[in-house]
Each structure stands twice: as C-alpha cells, then as structure tokens.
Motif scaffolding. Structure first.
Motif: not given
Length: 129
Positions: A112, A28-30, A1, A89, A25-26, A56, A6
C-alpha cells in the motif's frame, strides 16, 4: 483489520491453455503503490523479520510455496501460501517471518506504500513494546 487470505479472481481457459488471475478494482482494500518479489531464496533461509506501522502488504506465491509466520503480539499463526489464486493480506503492526521456501518459489508482494524506512519495526523487542 486482521490478516487474512483473499481469493484472487481466476479465469479458467475453456480451451485448456492455462489460467489467468487478475487483481483489480476492489480485490484489495487499498491502491497498490509498490510491487516487489522475492526469488532464488536459498533452502533454509528466511525473509521478513519485521512489522509495518502503516503499510499493508499482500503476499502471493506465484510459483512454489513458502510459509508465513504471523505474530500480532498475542498469538502466532503459520500460513502456507502455495496457490497463485490466493494471497495473504498482512495487517499493520503484524510481525512476519517468511520461511520454508520451496525450490523455484516466487513471492510477489503488493504494498500500500512506497518504501519508507520509518514505517518498519525491525527489532522484535521494539515490536512487543
């Protein structure tokens, strides 16, 4: 990554009462495990100066502005954060320096993981290895 900007969803109030941004929800990827913020950073001071092995982090300038210098060991990149509906991010194993804080700036960090000193790389020489 790779580290990247974002966009945070922004809800514009049609009656002119201000905007609202939501991270759920989505976005962030964590899942977020820790939230902290930097403020009252004196002019000319810097923060950061480390990398994370696993954690992260997502940085947002909720007020004012600041620069984030990212270093992946091969190239450096400077990102200016100055909009509360955009965040940065930061990927693992990325050295970061935060600098050039404007007066009244506030940096919110969504992490994270909970604080774990063993996840930090605090010496640049160790990071480069």
């Amino acid at each position: 990554m790779k580290s990247r900007i974002i966009n945070i969803p922004k809800i514009v109030d049609k009656e002119g009462r201000g905007n609202l941004s939501v991270i759920e929800k989505d976005v962030l990827p964590y899942p977020v495990k820790r939230v902290y913020y930097l403020y009252d950073v004196p002019s000319g001071s810097s923060r950061g100066g480390h990398a994370h092995k696993e954690q992260l982090e997502f940085l947002i300038a909720v007020s004012g502005s600041f620069d984030v210098v990212l270093d992946d060991g091969n190239e450096k990149q400077k990102v200016t954060l100055n909009k509360p509906d955009k965040g940065l991010l930061i990927a693992t194993n990325t050295w970061r320096e935060l600098e050039n804080f404007s007066s009244g700036s506030v940096c919110v960090v969504l992490s994270s993981g909970e604080f774990d000193e063993t996840d930090y790389i605090r010496k640049y020489e160790d990071f480069i290895k």
